[in-house]
Design a protein around this motif. Structure first.
Motif, PDB file in Angstrom:
ATOM      1  N   LEU A  26      -7.272   6.954  73.240  1.00 14.41           N
ATOM      2  CA  LEU A  26      -5.894   7.122  72.783  1.00 14.41           C
ATOM      3  C   LEU A  26      -5.778   7.073  71.260  1.00 14.41           C
ATOM      4  CD1 LEU A  26      -4.134   4.910  75.468  1.00 14.41           C
ATOM      5  CD2 LEU A  26      -4.401   7.394  75.452  1.00 14.41           C
ATOM      6  N   GLY A  27      -6.445   6.095  70.663  1.00 16.02           N
ATOM      7  CA  GLY A  27      -6.408   6.002  69.208  1.00 16.02           C
ATOM      8  C   GLY A  27      -7.104   7.169  68.541  1.00 16.02           C
ATOM      9  N   GLY A  28      -8.241   7.578  69.106  1.00 14.31           N
ATOM     10  CA  GLY A  28      -8.948   8.739  68.571  1.00 14.31           C
ATOM     11  C   GLY A  28      -8.114  10.002  68.676  1.00 14.31           C
ATOM     12  N   TYR A  29      -7.404  10.147  69.786  1.00  8.76           N
ATOM     13  CA  TYR A  29      -6.526  11.304  69.969  1.00  8.76           C
ATOM     14  C   TYR A  29      -5.401  11.292  68.937  1.00  8.76           C
ATOM     15  CZ  TYR A  29      -3.523  14.723  72.245  1.00  8.76           C
ATOM     16  OH  TYR A  29      -2.748  15.810  72.503  1.00  8.76           O
ATOM     17  N   ALA A  30      -4.779  10.136  68.736  1.00  9.54           N
ATOM     18  CA  ALA A  30      -3.691  10.029  67.759  1.00  9.54           C
ATOM     19  C   ALA A  30      -4.193  10.333  66.349  1.00  9.54           C
ATOM     20  CB  ALA A  30      -3.067   8.637  67.809  1.00  9.54           C
ATOM     21  N   TRP A  33      -4.914  14.052  66.096  1.00  8.52           N
ATOM     22  CA  TRP A  33      -3.651  14.787  66.065  1.00  8.52           C
ATOM     23  C   TRP A  33      -3.102  14.793  64.638  1.00  8.52           C
ATOM     24  CZ3 TRP A  33       0.228  15.224  70.456  1.00  8.52           C
ATOM     25  CH2 TRP A  33       1.402  15.797  70.025  1.00  8.52           C
ATOM     26  N   GLY A  34      -3.072  13.637  64.020  1.00 12.51           N
ATOM     27  CA  GLY A  34      -2.594  13.552  62.642  1.00 12.51           C
ATOM     28  C   GLY A  34      -3.463  14.341  61.683  1.00 12.51           C
ATOM     29  N   PHE A  35      -4.774  14.280  61.893  1.00 12.30           N
ATOM     30  CA  PHE A  35      -5.700  15.036  61.040  1.00 12.30           C
ATOM     31  C   PHE A  35      -5.450  16.529  61.156  1.00 12.30           C
ATOM     32  CE2 PHE A  35      -9.627  17.490  60.819  1.00 12.30           C
ATOM     33  CZ  PHE A  35     -10.001  17.257  59.512  1.00 12.30           C
ATOM     34  N   VAL A  36      -5.331  17.024  62.378  1.00 11.67           N
ATOM     35  CA  VAL A  36      -5.112  18.459  62.596  1.00 11.67           C
ATOM     36  C   VAL A  36      -3.797  18.895  61.970  1.00 11.67           C
ATOM     37  CG1 VAL A  36      -4.608  20.178  64.385  1.00 11.67           C
ATOM     38  CG2 VAL A  36      -6.583  18.682  64.624  1.00 11.67           C
ATOM     39  N   ALA A  37      -2.740  18.132  62.189  1.00  7.75           N
ATOM     40  CA  ALA A  37      -1.435  18.497  61.627  1.00  7.75           C
ATOM     41  C   ALA A  37      -1.473  18.523  60.104  1.00  7.75           C
ATOM     42  CB  ALA A  37      -0.377  17.517  62.113  1.00  7.75           C
ATOM     43  N   LEU A  38      -2.073  17.502  59.508  1.00  5.22           N
ATOM     44  CA  LEU A  38      -2.145  17.449  58.045  1.00  5.22           C
ATOM     45  C   LEU A  38      -3.059  18.529  57.486  1.00  5.22           C
ATOM     46  CD1 LEU A  38      -1.341  16.039  55.438  1.00  5.22           C
ATOM     47  CD2 LEU A  38      -3.226  14.432  55.804  1.00  5.22           C
ATOM     48  N   PHE A  39      -4.184  18.764  58.130  1.00  6.39           N
ATOM     49  CA  PHE A  39      -5.130  19.773  57.649  1.00  6.39           C
ATOM     50  C   PHE A  39      -4.517  21.163  57.702  1.00  6.39           C
ATOM     51  CE2 PHE A  39      -8.738  22.638  57.845  1.00  6.39           C
ATOM     52  CZ  PHE A  39      -9.585  22.125  56.873  1.00  6.39           C
ATOM     53  N   ILE A  40      -3.878  21.507  58.820  1.00  8.89           N
ATOM     54  CA  ILE A  40      -3.270  22.832  58.943  1.00  8.89           C
ATOM     55  C   ILE A  40      -2.173  23.015  57.895  1.00  8.89           C
ATOM     56  CG2 ILE A  40      -1.852  24.316  60.420  1.00  8.89           C
ATOM     57  CD1 ILE A  40      -3.395  23.193  62.816  1.00  8.89           C
ATOM     58  N   LEU A  85      -7.065   3.686  63.741  1.00  7.22           N
ATOM     59  CA  LEU A  85      -6.836   4.910  64.503  1.00  7.22           C
ATOM     60  C   LEU A  85      -5.349   5.215  64.679  1.00  7.22           C
ATOM     61  CD1 LEU A  85      -9.648   4.676  67.200  1.00  7.22           C
ATOM     62  CD2 LEU A  85      -9.646   5.909  65.041  1.00  7.22           C
ATOM     63  N   ALA A  86      -4.588   4.257  65.171  1.00  2.00           N
ATOM     64  CA  ALA A  86      -3.164   4.505  65.385  1.00  2.00           C
ATOM     65  C   ALA A  86      -2.413   4.581  64.055  1.00  2.00           C
ATOM     66  CB  ALA A  86      -2.569   3.423  66.275  1.00  2.00           C
ATOM     67  N   GLY A  87      -2.719   3.659  63.143  1.00  2.00           N
ATOM     68  CA  GLY A  87      -2.061   3.680  61.840  1.00  2.00           C
ATOM     69  C   GLY A  87      -2.407   4.907  61.029  1.00  2.00           C
ATOM     70  N   GLY A  88      -3.676   5.265  61.009  1.00  2.00           N
ATOM     71  CA  GLY A  88      -4.102   6.463  60.283  1.00  2.00           C
ATOM     72  C   GLY A  88      -3.498   7.721  60.876  1.00  2.00           C
ATOM     73  N   GLY A  89      -3.446   7.780  62.192  1.00  2.00           N
ATOM     74  CA  GLY A  89      -2.826   8.933  62.842  1.00  2.00           C
ATOM     75  C   GLY A  89      -1.355   9.049  62.506  1.00  2.00           C
ATOM     76  N   ALA A  90      -0.651   7.918  62.512  1.00  2.00           N
ATOM     77  CA  ALA A  90       0.775   7.932  62.173  1.00  2.00           C
ATOM     78  C   ALA A  90       1.002   8.328  60.714  1.00  2.00           C
ATOM     79  CB  ALA A  90       1.385   6.559  62.446  1.00  2.00           C
ATOM     80  N   LEU A  91       0.177   7.813  59.814  1.00  2.00           N
ATOM     81  CA  LEU A  91       0.322   8.166  58.400  1.00  2.00           C
ATOM     82  C   LEU A  91       0.042   9.646  58.150  1.00  2.00           C
ATOM     83  CD1 LEU A  91      -1.265   5.075  56.616  1.00  2.00           C
ATOM     84  CD2 LEU A  91       1.133   5.754  56.638  1.00  2.00           C
ATOM     85  N   MET A  92      -1.016  10.174  58.774  1.00  2.00           N
ATOM     86  CA  MET A  92      -1.335  11.598  58.585  1.00  2.00           C
ATOM     87  C   MET A  92      -0.267  12.495  59.204  1.00  2.00           C
ATOM     88  SD  MET A  92      -5.459  11.982  58.798  1.00  2.00           S
ATOM     89  CE  MET A  92      -5.695  11.026  60.286  1.00  2.00           C
ATOM     90  N   THR A  93       0.285  12.090  60.332  1.00  2.00           N
ATOM     91  CA  THR A  93       1.355  12.871  60.951  1.00  2.00           C
ATOM     92  C   THR A  93       2.588  12.880  60.052  1.00  2.00           C
ATOM     93  OG1 THR A  93       0.519  12.343  63.159  1.00  2.00           O
ATOM     94  CG2 THR A  93       2.791  13.116  63.012  1.00  2.00           C
ATOM     95  N   ALA A  94       2.928  11.746  59.475  1.00  2.00           N
ATOM     96  CA  ALA A  94       4.066  11.676  58.554  1.00  2.00           C
ATOM     97  C   ALA A  94       3.819  12.521  57.308  1.00  2.00           C
ATOM     98  CB  ALA A  94       4.343  10.226  58.172  1.00  2.00           C
TER      99      ALA A  94
END
Length: 104
Positions: A26-30, A33-40, A85-94
């Motif tokens: 779950l954390g890896g997925y989050a 997800w944030g990485f893909v959104a930010l990278f794109i 994982l969860a914090g990094g995903g949330a920050l990258m998504t934001a």
């Protein structure tokens, strides 16, 4: 040793393994997800065609997820794994949301 106490170490070990698996999946997925959104969003803002940025981000995210999955089991602290994982995903998504808002 009483029969009640003999199962507790095994149950705690199983619970810890399940928690690690949940963090890894779950954390890896989050995080990915944030990485893909930010990278794109970042690559599109830099001038790369959208579908090229999308394809490249998915390929990199596959490798990233593998590394994060392995790290989730190698790290000492389960709380740190969840935090990163969860914090990094949330920050990258934001951050991706902010980049996308700037593009629109």
């Amino acid at each position: 040793m009483s029969p009640q106490k003999s199962w507790r170490p095994h149950a705690i070990a199983r619970l810890h393994i399940v928690a690690r698996i949940a963090a890894a999946m779950l954390g890896g997925y989050a995080f990915c997800w944030g990485f893909v959104a930010l990278f794109i969003a970042s690559m599109f803002a830099a001038g790369m065609p959208f579908h090229d940025a999308e394809s490249l981000s998915y390929m990199l995210a596959f490798l990233l997820f593998l590394g994060l999955f392995l790290w989730a089991f190698a790290a000492r602290s389960l709380a740190r794994v969840w935090g990163v994982l969860a914090g990094g995903g949330a920050l990258m998504t934001a951050a991706a949301w902010l980049v996308q808002r700037a593009l629109l």
